[in-house]
Design a protein around this motif. Sequence first.
Motif, mmCIF file in Angstrom:
data_model
loop_
_atom_site.group_PDB
_atom_site.id
_atom_site.type_symbol
_atom_site.label_atom_id
_atom_site.label_comp_id
_atom_site.label_asym_id
_atom_site.label_seq_id
_atom_site.Cartn_x
_atom_site.Cartn_y
_atom_site.Cartn_z
ATOM 1 N N ILE A 120 41.168 54.910 24.827
ATOM 2 C CA ILE A 120 42.464 54.410 25.262
ATOM 3 C C ILE A 120 42.527 52.904 25.015
ATOM 4 N N PHE A 121 43.588 52.489 24.344
ATOM 5 C CA PHE A 121 43.816 51.073 24.057
ATOM 6 C C PHE A 121 44.945 50.553 24.938
ATOM 7 N N ASN A 122 44.666 49.482 25.661
ATOM 8 C CA ASN A 122 45.660 48.840 26.516
ATOM 9 C C ASN A 122 45.873 47.419 26.019
ATOM 10 N N TYR A 123 47.118 47.089 25.683
ATOM 11 C CA TYR A 123 47.401 45.782 25.094
ATOM 12 C C TYR A 123 48.414 44.989 25.911
ATOM 13 N N ASP A 124 48.170 43.685 25.977
ATOM 14 C CA ASP A 124 49.167 42.729 26.425
ATOM 15 C C ASP A 124 49.819 42.190 25.160
ATOM 16 N N LEU A 125 51.058 42.578 24.912
ATOM 17 C CA LEU A 125 51.711 42.242 23.653
ATOM 18 C C LEU A 125 52.138 40.778 23.584
ATOM 19 N N THR A 126 52.128 40.084 24.707
ATOM 20 C CA THR A 126 52.466 38.659 24.675
ATOM 21 C C THR A 126 51.316 37.830 24.119
ATOM 22 N N THR A 127 50.106 38.362 24.203
ATOM 23 C CA THR A 127 48.932 37.660 23.671
ATOM 24 C C THR A 127 48.311 38.390 22.488
ATOM 25 N N GLY A 128 48.613 39.681 22.367
ATOM 26 C CA GLY A 128 48.004 40.490 21.321
ATOM 27 C C GLY A 128 46.602 40.941 21.636
ATOM 28 N N LYS A 129 46.155 40.702 22.869
ATOM 29 C CA LYS A 129 44.786 41.033 23.244
ATOM 30 C C LYS A 129 44.739 42.306 24.089
ATOM 31 N N GLN A 130 43.600 42.988 24.003
ATOM 32 C CA GLN A 130 43.406 44.174 24.814
ATOM 33 C C GLN A 130 43.203 43.799 26.283
ATOM 34 N N ILE A 131 43.710 44.653 27.140
ATOM 35 C CA ILE A 131 43.523 44.501 28.580
ATOM 36 C C ILE A 131 42.328 45.355 28.981
ATOM 37 N N SER A 132 41.348 44.759 29.571
ATOM 38 C CA SER A 132 40.159 45.499 29.997
ATOM 39 C C SER A 132 40.272 45.875 31.468
ATOM 40 N N LEU A 133 39.555 46.907 31.850
ATOM 41 C CA LEU A 133 39.522 47.283 33.261
ATOM 42 C C LEU A 133 38.861 46.184 34.084
ATOM 43 N N LYS A 134 37.903 45.501 33.472
ATOM 44 C CA LYS A 134 37.222 44.397 34.161
ATOM 45 C C LYS A 134 38.176 43.253 34.471
ATOM 46 N N SER A 135 39.205 43.070 33.649
ATOM 47 C CA SER A 135 40.159 41.982 33.901
ATOM 48 C C SER A 135 41.094 42.312 35.052
ATOM 49 N N ILE A 136 41.260 43.602 35.341
ATOM 50 C CA ILE A 136 42.091 44.024 36.474
ATOM 51 C C ILE A 136 41.252 44.098 37.742
ATOM 52 N N LEU A 137 40.102 44.734 37.636
ATOM 53 C CA LEU A 137 39.158 44.808 38.764
ATOM 54 C C LEU A 137 38.150 43.677 38.574
ATOM 55 N N ASN A 138 38.645 42.445 38.721
ATOM 56 C CA ASN A 138 37.868 41.262 38.324
ATOM 57 C C ASN A 138 37.033 40.655 39.441
ATOM 58 N N THR A 139 36.947 41.336 40.557
ATOM 59 C CA THR A 139 36.043 40.909 41.629
ATOM 60 C C THR A 139 35.332 42.141 42.179
ATOM 61 N N ASP A 140 34.217 41.929 42.819
ATOM 62 C CA ASP A 140 33.493 43.047 43.433
ATOM 63 C C ASP A 140 34.348 43.722 44.496
ATOM 64 N N GLU A 141 35.169 42.927 45.173
ATOM 65 C CA GLU A 141 36.022 43.472 46.227
ATOM 66 C C GLU A 141 37.073 44.421 45.640
ATOM 67 N N LYS A 142 37.697 44.010 44.546
ATOM 68 C CA LYS A 142 38.707 44.869 43.916
ATOM 69 C C LYS A 142 38.076 46.135 43.359
ATOM 70 N N LYS A 143 36.919 45.989 42.741
ATOM 71 C CA LYS A 143 36.222 47.155 42.215
ATOM 72 C C LYS A 143 35.876 48.122 43.345
ATOM 73 N N SER A 144 35.399 47.579 44.463
ATOM 74 C CA SER A 144 35.029 48.406 45.607
ATOM 75 C C SER A 144 36.246 49.144 46.173
ATOM 76 N N LYS A 145 37.373 48.454 46.246
ATOM 77 C CA LYS A 145 38.586 49.073 46.783
ATOM 78 C C LYS A 145 39.099 50.161 45.846
ATOM 79 N N ALA A 146 39.015 49.896 44.550
ATOM 80 C CA ALA A 146 39.468 50.890 43.576
ATOM 81 C C ALA A 146 38.599 52.142 43.653
ATOM 82 N N LYS A 147 37.293 51.957 43.712
ATOM 83 C CA LYS A 147 36.391 53.107 43.787
ATOM 84 C C LYS A 147 36.592 53.865 45.094
ATOM 85 N N LYS A 148 36.782 53.132 46.174
ATOM 86 C CA LYS A 148 36.998 53.766 47.477
ATOM 87 C C LYS A 148 38.249 54.638 47.454
#
Length: 217
Positions: A120-148
């Motif tokens: 699966i490719f996720n793009y931000d078309l304003t920059t032309g760069k791929q959006i990573s899951l790490k950029s969304i869940l960019n802290t341990d707290e966010k990752k923990s909440k998402a997994k929970k």
Amino acid sequence: MKKVYRITMGFLALILLFLPLHVGHAAGTAVSVKNYTYKGYPYIQIVKSNYTTNTDAINKVLKWHAVNNAQASENMKKEDDFHSITSKVQLYYNKDGKLSVGYYDYMYAGGAHGMYDTTIFNYDLTTGKQISLKSILNTDEKKSKAKKYAVYVLNAKYKKGANLFEDVINDPPFDVSKMPFYLRDSGITVRFYPYDVAPFSEGFVDITIPYSEINKK
């Protein structure tokens, strides 16, 4: 097996799968996309966009999946005509300068059943760069909440009779550097592979995680 399959994708192959051509244009977006095939293998291209950044580069990446499958197909036919890979493409999200395009592949190379894979490719078309899951869940707290929240949904599904692994759903694999995902209006959908949380017969298991849960204080 998944590692073997992903490596094999570089030189194994597919049978032809033709999809109808269509143009898609989602409300609230400046991007039109169209389905194409390369030697029978489907892919999506941006055909009209108000975002000019790296459109050609994005299209090249989106097309390469089909090209790679076609090249693999030629090699695979040399080995065994009964071995095959089929492929589908899906536009998951196209809105507000964000694009999610997913490929779904099934390879049979002998044995009781084949193997599934997804890219699966996720793009931000304003920059032309791929959006990573790490950029969304960019802290341990966010990752923990998402997994929970994923654990909560898996348990709810299990209680309703879903065919899930009881000994796994409370601690499912959740590697944000590898996990496939796609964008939604109000959150993200993460994808578990066969055998991650359920038997092969269940295929992929998708869980939608709202941004409100990720950013909850």
